[in-house]
Design a protein around this motif. Structure first.
Motif, PDB file in Angstrom:
ATOM      1  N   CYS A  16      57.026  -5.022  10.662  1.00 45.18           N
ATOM      2  CA  CYS A  16      58.411  -4.547  10.737  1.00 45.18           C
ATOM      3  C   CYS A  16      59.051  -4.379   9.361  1.00 45.18           C
ATOM      4  N   ALA A  17      58.668  -5.202   8.386  1.00 46.59           N
ATOM      5  CA  ALA A  17      59.224  -5.042   7.043  1.00 46.59           C
ATOM      6  C   ALA A  17      58.751  -3.742   6.405  1.00 46.59           C
ATOM      7  N   HIS A  18      57.504  -3.341   6.679  1.00 49.79           N
ATOM      8  CA  HIS A  18      57.021  -2.040   6.200  1.00 49.79           C
ATOM      9  C   HIS A  18      57.872  -0.914   6.773  1.00 49.79           C
ATOM     10  N   LEU A  19      58.117  -0.980   8.079  1.00 47.27           N
ATOM     11  CA  LEU A  19      58.894   0.067   8.737  1.00 47.27           C
ATOM     12  C   LEU A  19      60.317   0.096   8.206  1.00 47.27           C
ATOM     13  N   ARG A  20      60.901  -1.067   8.029  1.00 46.89           N
ATOM     14  CA  ARG A  20      62.268  -1.148   7.515  1.00 46.89           C
ATOM     15  C   ARG A  20      62.372  -0.535   6.126  1.00 46.89           C
ATOM     16  N   LEU A  21      61.379  -0.798   5.290  1.00 47.90           N
ATOM     17  CA  LEU A  21      61.395  -0.273   3.928  1.00 47.90           C
ATOM     18  C   LEU A  21      61.209   1.243   3.914  1.00 47.90           C
ATOM     19  N   ALA A  22      60.326   1.753   4.757  1.00 52.17           N
ATOM     20  CA  ALA A  22      60.122   3.206   4.835  1.00 52.17           C
ATOM     21  C   ALA A  22      61.399   3.905   5.266  1.00 52.17           C
ATOM     22  N   CYS A  23      62.103   3.323   6.229  1.00 47.78           N
ATOM     23  CA  CYS A  23      63.359   3.923   6.693  1.00 47.78           C
ATOM     24  C   CYS A  23      64.435   3.839   5.618  1.00 47.78           C
ATOM     25  N   ALA A  24      64.484   2.718   4.889  1.00 44.04           N
ATOM     26  CA  ALA A  24      65.471   2.576   3.823  1.00 44.04           C
ATOM     27  C   ALA A  24      65.217   3.587   2.712  1.00 44.04           C
ATOM     28  N   LEU A  25      63.947   3.808   2.384  1.00 45.45           N
ATOM     29  CA  LEU A  25      63.597   4.804   1.364  1.00 45.45           C
ATOM     30  C   LEU A  25      64.059   6.191   1.812  1.00 45.45           C
ATOM     31  N   ARG A  26      63.764   6.532   3.042  1.00 43.65           N
ATOM     32  CA  ARG A  26      64.167   7.835   3.593  1.00 43.65           C
ATOM     33  C   ARG A  26      65.683   8.011   3.572  1.00 43.65           C
ATOM     34  N   ASP A  27      66.394   6.984   4.016  1.00 41.42           N
ATOM     35  CA  ASP A  27      67.838   7.117   4.207  1.00 41.42           C
ATOM     36  C   ASP A  27      68.608   7.027   2.891  1.00 41.42           C
ATOM     37  N   GLU A  28      68.236   6.082   2.027  1.00 42.16           N
ATOM     38  CA  GLU A  28      69.009   5.894   0.798  1.00 42.16           C
ATOM     39  C   GLU A  28      68.834   7.053  -0.171  1.00 42.16           C
ATOM     40  N   LEU A  29      67.622   7.599  -0.233  1.00 40.60           N
ATOM     41  CA  LEU A  29      67.376   8.706  -1.157  1.00 40.60           C
ATOM     42  C   LEU A  29      67.477  10.070  -0.474  1.00 40.60           C
ATOM     43  N   LYS A  30      67.857  10.039   0.812  1.00 44.18           N
ATOM     44  CA  LYS A  30      68.023  11.281   1.568  1.00 44.18           C
ATOM     45  C   LYS A  30      66.774  12.158   1.484  1.00 44.18           C
ATOM     46  N   LEU A  31      65.635  11.549   1.792  1.00 46.77           N
ATOM     47  CA  LEU A  31      64.368  12.262   1.731  1.00 46.77           C
ATOM     48  C   LEU A  31      64.143  13.067   3.002  1.00 46.77           C
ATOM     49  N   ASP A  32      63.502  14.214   2.841  1.00 49.09           N
ATOM     50  CA  ASP A  32      63.157  15.032   3.996  1.00 49.09           C
ATOM     51  C   ASP A  32      61.995  14.427   4.776  1.00 49.09           C
ATOM     52  N   GLU A  33      61.075  13.798   4.064  1.00 46.91           N
ATOM     53  CA  GLU A  33      59.973  13.111   4.734  1.00 46.91           C
ATOM     54  C   GLU A  33      59.409  12.025   3.841  1.00 46.91           C
ATOM     55  N   VAL A  34      58.800  11.031   4.482  1.00 44.82           N
ATOM     56  CA  VAL A  34      58.117   9.955   3.777  1.00 44.82           C
ATOM     57  C   VAL A  34      56.686   9.911   4.286  1.00 44.82           C
ATOM     58  N   ARG A  35      55.735  10.060   3.384  1.00 47.12           N
ATOM     59  CA  ARG A  35      54.317   9.986   3.734  1.00 47.12           C
ATOM     60  C   ARG A  35      53.855   8.540   3.593  1.00 47.12           C
ATOM     61  N   LEU A  36      53.432   7.933   4.679  1.00 49.75           N
ATOM     62  CA  LEU A  36      52.887   6.582   4.645  1.00 49.75           C
ATOM     63  C   LEU A  36      51.375   6.681   4.550  1.00 49.75           C
ATOM     64  N   VAL A  37      50.819   6.153   3.473  1.00 49.72           N
ATOM     65  CA  VAL A  37      49.418   6.374   3.130  1.00 49.72           C
ATOM     66  C   VAL A  37      48.660   5.046   3.108  1.00 49.72           C
ATOM     67  N   PRO A  38      47.896   4.739   4.158  1.00 45.86           N
ATOM     68  CA  PRO A  38      47.058   3.540   4.108  1.00 45.86           C
ATOM     69  C   PRO A  38      45.970   3.690   3.051  1.00 45.86           C
ATOM     70  N   ALA A  39      45.779   2.654   2.262  1.00 44.38           N
ATOM     71  CA  ALA A  39      44.755   2.689   1.213  1.00 44.38           C
ATOM     72  C   ALA A  39      43.371   2.655   1.843  1.00 44.38           C
ATOM     73  N   GLY A  40      42.513   3.561   1.409  1.00 44.53           N
ATOM     74  CA  GLY A  40      41.148   3.547   1.907  1.00 44.53           C
ATOM     75  C   GLY A  40      40.357   2.389   1.331  1.00 44.53           C
ATOM     76  N   LEU A  41      40.267   2.336   0.001  1.00 48.54           N
ATOM     77  CA  LEU A  41      39.583   1.252  -0.712  1.00 48.54           C
ATOM     78  C   LEU A  41      40.538   0.712  -1.774  1.00 48.54           C
ATOM     79  N   PRO A  42      41.365  -0.272  -1.423  1.00 48.11           N
ATOM     80  CA  PRO A  42      42.344  -0.795  -2.389  1.00 48.11           C
ATOM     81  C   PRO A  42      41.660  -1.590  -3.498  1.00 48.11           C
ATOM     82  N   TYR A  43      41.570  -1.010  -4.688  1.00 45.75           N
ATOM     83  CA  TYR A  43      40.789  -1.584  -5.775  1.00 45.75           C
ATOM     84  C   TYR A  43      41.398  -2.848  -6.347  1.00 45.75           C
ATOM     85  N   HIS A  44      42.700  -3.072  -6.141  1.00 41.47           N
ATOM     86  CA  HIS A  44      43.381  -4.193  -6.773  1.00 41.47           C
ATOM     87  C   HIS A  44      43.271  -5.477  -5.974  1.00 41.47           C
TER      88      HIS A  44
END
Length: 213
Positions: A16-44
């Motif tokens: 739910c925190a991921h979803l909340r942050l994605a919505c906040a990014l969209r709404d606060e910066l008035k973005l047309d879309e937000v691409r949520l990208v799961p990492a395939g091989l997270p090197y870090h």
């Protein structure tokens, strides 16, 4: 001109925190879309994700169903190699017009480690940074190279087009939830209702995920 956001992460699981942050990014910066990208091989990370790439993508899709402007993007999973943010930004930038704005969301902890990222300086030529800060964030603790960027690139007025390389701080009320904690709770058989979107929790149960984490 469009404003596009990129929000990458392991999403293991998507909560739910991921979803909340994605919505906040969209709404606060008035973005047309937000691409949520799961990492395939997270090197870090010290070890790979507990759920498979396809399962993590499924969880993102289930969580954002019905949310305007949120899109699950499988480009890093299809890439099949280390998930470098700069390469994802280059690929996404090539699909946009020069007039479009591109925003990359990172957390304050990632900002502190930014100088260790692959070709980190090139990120500022490709996109703006939206930094989600937790209360207590202190820029004095940033490495000198990152502190200089932090001081020089911040803006507050988003009524006009913002050139690449701008930094915007997003301050959200803290949410006491993490994917690590959720995995531990699931492994112990504890209730995580309210921490994970209902559709994602149903999927986790159906796939029998995180039982032996």
């Amino acid at each position: 001109m469009r404003r596009i956001g990129l929000y990458g992460g392991t999403f293991d699981p998507f909560h739910c925190a991921h979803l909340r942050l994605a919505c906040a990014l969209r709404d606060e910066l008035k973005l047309d879309e937000v691409r949520l990208v799961p990492a395939g091989l997270p090197y870090h990370r010290d070890h790979g994700p507990h759920a498979s790439a396809s399962q993590r993508l499924d969880m993102v899709r289930l969580a954002i169903a019905g949310e305007p402007g949120l899109i699950a993007d499988d480009r890093e999973i299809r890439r099949g190699k280390n998930a470098y943010t700069v390469e994802t930004l280059e690929e996404l930038r090539s699909e946009l017009t020069p007039q479009d704005e591109l925003w990359c969301l990172i957390g304050g902890d990632s900002l502190a480690r930014l100088a260790s990222w692959h070709r980190w300086q090139a990120i500022f030529t490709l996109a703006n940074l939206a930094v989600a800060l937790r209360p207590g964030f202190d820029p004095a603790h940033l490495a000198p190279a990152i502190s200089a960027q932090w001081q020089a690139r911040q803006v507050s007025d988003f009524s006009k087009r913002t050139p690449s390389g701008t930094i915007r701080a997003l301050t959200l009320a803290p949410v006491d939830v993490s994917a690590t904690d959720i995995r531990a709770r699931l492994a112990a058989g504890a209730d995580v209702s309210g921490l994970v979107p209902a559709a994602v929790l149903d999927y986790i149960r159906a796939q029998q995920l995180y039982r032996n984490t």
